[in-house]
Enzyme design. Structure first.
Site, mmCIF file in Angstrom:
data_model
loop_
_atom_site.group_PDB
_atom_site.id
_atom_site.type_symbol
_atom_site.label_atom_id
_atom_site.label_comp_id
_atom_site.label_asym_id
_atom_site.label_seq_id
_atom_site.Cartn_x
_atom_site.Cartn_y
_atom_site.Cartn_z
ATOM 1 N N TYR A 92 -1.709 10.551 77.880
ATOM 2 C CA TYR A 92 -2.132 10.621 76.371
ATOM 3 C C TYR A 92 -3.632 9.815 76.402
ATOM 4 O O TYR A 92 -4.708 10.370 76.316
ATOM 5 C CB TYR A 92 -1.449 10.026 75.382
ATOM 6 C CG TYR A 92 -2.418 9.589 74.206
ATOM 7 C CD1 TYR A 92 -2.837 10.728 73.055
ATOM 8 C CD2 TYR A 92 -2.941 8.219 73.771
ATOM 9 C CE1 TYR A 92 -3.723 10.276 72.184
ATOM 10 C CE2 TYR A 92 -3.457 8.089 72.696
ATOM 11 C CZ TYR A 92 -3.665 9.097 72.045
ATOM 12 O OH TYR A 92 -4.596 8.707 70.659
ATOM 13 N N LYS A 147 -7.403 11.230 76.392
ATOM 14 C CA LYS A 147 -8.556 10.760 75.417
ATOM 15 C C LYS A 147 -9.687 10.298 76.274
ATOM 16 O O LYS A 147 -10.821 10.630 75.747
ATOM 17 C CB LYS A 147 -7.825 9.711 74.689
ATOM 18 C CG LYS A 147 -6.807 10.402 73.570
ATOM 19 C CD LYS A 147 -7.112 11.223 72.707
ATOM 20 C CE LYS A 147 -7.990 10.389 71.487
ATOM 21 N NZ LYS A 147 -8.522 11.603 70.385
ATOM 22 N N GLN A 188 -3.638 12.384 59.331
ATOM 23 C CA GLN A 188 -3.972 11.214 58.649
ATOM 24 C C GLN A 188 -5.234 10.871 58.397
ATOM 25 O O GLN A 188 -5.716 10.612 57.137
ATOM 26 C CB GLN A 188 -3.299 9.873 59.465
ATOM 27 C CG GLN A 188 -1.967 9.887 59.853
ATOM 28 C CD GLN A 188 -1.651 8.458 60.356
ATOM 29 O OE1 GLN A 188 -1.376 7.403 59.603
ATOM 30 N NE2 GLN A 188 -1.759 8.190 61.573
ATOM 31 N N TYR A 191 -4.339 15.610 69.871
ATOM 32 C CA TYR A 191 -2.842 15.658 70.486
ATOM 33 C C TYR A 191 -2.329 14.078 70.546
ATOM 34 O O TYR A 191 -2.618 13.533 71.556
ATOM 35 C CB TYR A 191 -2.443 16.520 71.768
ATOM 36 C CG TYR A 191 -1.014 16.528 71.974
ATOM 37 C CD1 TYR A 191 -0.385 17.486 71.622
ATOM 38 C CD2 TYR A 191 -0.546 15.673 72.888
ATOM 39 C CE1 TYR A 191 1.160 17.608 71.904
ATOM 40 C CE2 TYR A 191 0.721 15.748 73.186
ATOM 41 C CZ TYR A 191 1.447 16.616 72.877
ATOM 42 O OH TYR A 191 2.839 16.682 73.388
ATOM 43 N N ASP A 208 -8.336 26.281 65.322
ATOM 44 C CA ASP A 208 -7.852 25.975 66.354
ATOM 45 C C ASP A 208 -9.014 25.527 67.075
ATOM 46 O O ASP A 208 -9.737 26.254 67.576
ATOM 47 C CB ASP A 208 -7.250 27.060 66.962
ATOM 48 C CG ASP A 208 -6.385 26.399 68.266
ATOM 49 O OD1 ASP A 208 -6.683 25.359 68.646
ATOM 50 O OD2 ASP A 208 -5.659 27.214 68.607
ATOM 51 N N TRP A 257 -3.762 1.917 66.161
ATOM 52 C CA TRP A 257 -2.930 1.951 65.429
ATOM 53 C C TRP A 257 -3.028 2.378 64.009
ATOM 54 O O TRP A 257 -3.056 1.490 62.938
ATOM 55 C CB TRP A 257 -2.319 0.422 65.517
ATOM 56 C CG TRP A 257 -1.649 0.003 66.668
ATOM 57 C CD1 TRP A 257 -1.348 0.700 67.797
ATOM 58 C CD2 TRP A 257 -0.973 -1.061 67.014
ATOM 59 N NE1 TRP A 257 -0.812 -0.241 69.032
ATOM 60 C CE2 TRP A 257 -0.429 -1.135 68.228
ATOM 61 C CE3 TRP A 257 -0.516 -2.598 66.229
ATOM 62 C CZ2 TRP A 257 0.239 -2.214 68.831
ATOM 63 C CZ3 TRP A 257 0.082 -3.435 66.727
ATOM 64 C CH2 TRP A 257 0.415 -3.339 67.965
HETATM 65 N N1 LIG Z 1 -2.705 7.704 65.134
HETATM 66 C C1 LIG Z 1 -2.835 6.498 65.685
HETATM 67 O O1 LIG Z 1 -2.217 5.511 65.766
HETATM 68 C C2 LIG Z 1 -4.299 6.589 66.662
HETATM 69 C C3 LIG Z 1 -4.452 5.517 67.565
HETATM 70 C C4 LIG Z 1 -5.625 5.771 68.148
HETATM 71 C C5 LIG Z 1 -6.539 6.676 68.174
HETATM 72 N N2 LIG Z 1 -6.409 7.815 67.144
HETATM 73 C C6 LIG Z 1 -7.057 8.736 67.338
HETATM 74 O O2 LIG Z 1 -7.560 8.922 65.971
HETATM 75 C C7 LIG Z 1 -7.810 10.213 65.511
HETATM 76 C C8 LIG Z 1 -7.110 10.472 64.098
HETATM 77 O O3 LIG Z 1 -5.827 10.382 64.376
HETATM 78 P P1 LIG Z 1 -4.665 10.590 63.280
HETATM 79 O O4 LIG Z 1 -3.790 9.395 63.148
HETATM 80 O O5 LIG Z 1 -5.402 11.298 62.000
HETATM 81 O O6 LIG Z 1 -3.991 12.280 64.159
HETATM 82 P P2 LIG Z 1 -2.785 12.959 63.270
HETATM 83 O O7 LIG Z 1 -2.463 12.491 62.091
HETATM 84 O O8 LIG Z 1 -1.923 13.291 64.420
HETATM 85 O O9 LIG Z 1 -3.825 14.361 63.138
HETATM 86 C C9 LIG Z 1 -4.302 14.865 64.235
HETATM 87 C C10 LIG Z 1 -4.525 16.553 63.624
HETATM 88 O O10 LIG Z 1 -4.912 17.258 64.484
HETATM 89 C C11 LIG Z 1 -4.305 18.512 64.224
HETATM 90 N N3 LIG Z 1 -4.370 19.395 65.650
HETATM 91 C C12 LIG Z 1 -3.622 19.241 66.690
HETATM 92 N N4 LIG Z 1 -4.066 20.263 67.753
HETATM 93 C C13 LIG Z 1 -4.947 20.829 67.029
HETATM 94 C C14 LIG Z 1 -5.909 22.122 67.367
HETATM 95 N N5 LIG Z 1 -5.710 22.597 68.598
HETATM 96 N N6 LIG Z 1 -6.967 22.688 66.248
HETATM 97 C C15 LIG Z 1 -6.841 22.014 65.357
HETATM 98 N N7 LIG Z 1 -6.077 20.920 64.870
HETATM 99 C C16 LIG Z 1 -5.384 20.357 65.698
HETATM 100 C C17 LIG Z 1 -2.645 18.172 64.122
HETATM 101 O O11 LIG Z 1 -1.965 19.118 63.574
HETATM 102 P P3 LIG Z 1 -0.444 19.178 63.954
HETATM 103 O O12 LIG Z 1 -0.144 17.894 63.353
HETATM 104 O O13 LIG Z 1 -0.139 20.309 63.316
HETATM 105 O O14 LIG Z 1 -0.546 19.328 65.513
HETATM 106 C C18 LIG Z 1 -3.007 17.142 63.264
HETATM 107 O O15 LIG Z 1 -2.963 17.557 61.649
HETATM 108 C C19 LIG Z 1 -7.377 10.994 66.805
HETATM 109 O O16 LIG Z 1 -8.681 11.184 67.498
HETATM 110 C C20 LIG Z 1 -6.337 9.987 67.495
HETATM 111 O O17 LIG Z 1 -6.478 10.318 68.894
HETATM 112 C C21 LIG Z 1 -5.071 7.518 66.596
#
Ligand SMILES: NC(=O)c1ccc[n+]([C@@H]2O[C@H](COP(=O)([O-])OP(=O)(O)OC[C@H]3O[C@@H](n4cnc5c(N)ncnc54)[C@H](OP(=O)(O)O)[C@@H]3O)[C@@H](O)[C@H]2O)c1
Length: 284
Positions: free
Chosen positions: A127, A131, A13, A63, A38, A152
Site C-alpha cells: 500500500y 501511494k 470518507q 485503494y 472509474d 489515520w
Molecule cells: N483512511 C485512512 O486512514 C487514510 C490514511 C492516510 C491517507 N489516506 C488517504 O486519504 C485519501 C482519502 O481516504 P478515505 O479514508 O476517504 O478513503 P476511502 O474511504 O477508502 O475512500 C476511497 C474511495 O475511493 C473509491 N475508489 C476505489 N477505487 C476507485 C476507482 N477505481 N475509481 C473511483 N473510485 C474508486 C472507493 O470505493 P470502494 O470503497 O467502492 O472501493 C472509496 O469510496 C486517500 O488518498 C487515502 O489513501 C487515508
C-alpha cells in the site's frame, strides 16, 4: 472567478465530507457516482474532465485496504499509482489544478519524531509503495498540483476507528490497543477545511495535512472511550500481538508545520477534532 470542483471517490470518507461541505457552502461541484467514474479508465476520466470542465480536481479515490494490498499489488498500483498518473497528465493538459492525497505509510517509521516534507520516503508495505508511486506520478506530471499527505483519517461512516471502537466495546469488556503504533488521527472535517483554504490561496507542492499533536492507537482509543463513556477497559498492547499481512510503520506521525505556516493559522489538535466529529456525527 470562483473555482468549480470535480470530486473523484465521492463515496469514500473524505469524498463524502467534501460533498457535504460544498452543498452547505453552495460551492459549485460535481461528484459523479464511482460506478460512472472509474479513475482507472483513461477514457472515462477524459470525458469527465471535458464534460464538466472543473478548475480543480479533488482525487479522494484510493485503494486503502492495507493488508489486502499485500496479495493484490496489481490492484493497489492500478488505483493508487497508474490511475493517478493518468489523471495528473489529463489535468496538466487541460490546465486543471489537481489535489491528490497520500499517506503517512510512505515512511518507514524509524525516525522517531514527526516526519517533515523533506524526509525521505521508505514504505514498508505494498500500500505504502503504491501511494509513493502515486506521489511521484503527480510530481512528474508537472501540472499545477497540491499533494497532501494525511494519516489515520476518520470521517462519517462505518470504517473509521471511532465507529469500530464503539462496536468492539459492545461485545468486549476489555479492548487491547497498540501503544507502540504512533501517528496523528486526522478528521475529514479539518482535511476539507484546510484543503479549501489551500486551494483558495493557490498553494502548490507537497504538504503534510494532519491534525496537530501525535497519538498511539491506545491514546486515541482512551480519549474516545472517555468521551463516549464506553464501559470497556482499554489496555495497552503491542503491535507484535496482532500479526497482519502488511508491515506497518511504528512511528509515522507527520509535522504539519509547513502547512500551518503557509496558511498562517494552526490546524486544530486531534482531540479537538474528535470532539467536533462526535458533535457533528453522534455515534451510537
Ligand atoms: N483512511 C485512512 O486512514 C487514510 C490514511 C492516510 C491517507 N489516506 C488517504 O486519504 C485519501 C482519502 O481516504 P478515505 O479514508 O476517504 O478513503 P476511502 O474511504 O477508502 O475512500 C476511497 C474511495 O475511493 C473509491 N475508489 C476505489 N477505487 C476507485 C476507482 N477505481 N475509481 C473511483 N473510485 C474508486 C472507493 O470505493 P470502494 O470503497 O467502492 O472501493 C472509496 O469510496 C486517500 O488518498 C487515502 O489513501 C487515508
Amino acid at each position: 472567478m470562483s473555482d468549480s470542483f470535480l470530486i473523484l471517490g465521492s463515496n469514500g470518507q473524505l469524498g463524502r465530507e467534501f460533498v457535504k461541505e460544498f452543498t452547505a457552502r453552495r460551492i459549485p461541484f460535481t461528484a459523479p457516482d464511482e460506478r460512472d467514474c472509474d479513475i482507472t479508465s483513461t477514457e472515462t476520466m477524459a470525458t469527465m474532465l471535458d464534460g464538466h470542465r472543473p478548475s480543480v480536481v479533488l482525487n479522494c479515490a484510493a485503494y486503502n485496504a492495507v493488508d489486502q494490498a499485500e496479495a493484490a499489488p496489481d490492484t493497489a498500483y492500478r488505483i493508487n499509482a497508474e490511475a493517478v498518473r493518468t489523471v495528473a497528465e489529463l489535468c496538466r493538459q487541460r490546465r486543471i489544478m489537481l489535489v491528490h492525497y497520500s499517506s503517512d505509510y510512505i515512511f518507514d517509521g524509524r525516525k522517531g519524531s514527526p516526519y517533515t516534507e523533506q524526509d525521505p520516503a521508505g514504505p514498508l508495505n505494498v500500500y505504502g509503495r503504491s501511494k509513493r508511486a502515486g506521489e511521484e506520478a503527480v510530481l512528474h506530471a508537472g501540472g499545477e498540483h497540491l499533494l497532501l499527505r494525511t494519516s489515520w483519517v476518520f470521517g462519517n461512516g462505518p470504517q473509521n476507528f471511532i465507529h469500530k471502537l464503539l462496536q468492539w466495546s459492545k461485545k468486549n469488556p476489555v479492548l487491547r490497543l497498540t501503544a507502540d503504533e504512533t501517528s496523528v488521527p486526522t478528521c475529514t472535517l479539518d482535511i476539507v477545511d484546510v484543503t479549501l483554504d489551500a486551494v483558495r490561496m493557490r498553494l502548490s507542492g507537497l504538504y503534510h495535512l494532519t491534525n496537530s499533536g501525535v497519538a498511539s492507537r491506545y491514546d486515541w482509543g482512551r480519549y474516545v472511550a472517555e468521551k463516549l463513556a464506553l464501559s470497556s477497559e482499554i489496555q495497552p498492547a503491542s503491535l507484535d500481538e496482532f500479526p497482519s499481512p502488511a508491515r506497518r510503520p511504528k512511528y509515522s506521525a507527520m509535522s504539519n508545520a509547513a502547512m500551518t505556516s503557509a496558511l498562517g493559522r494552526p490546524i486544530p489538535a486531534w482531540q479537538d477534532a474528535v470532539d467536533r466529529f462526535l458533535t457533528v456525527y453522534p455515534q451510537h
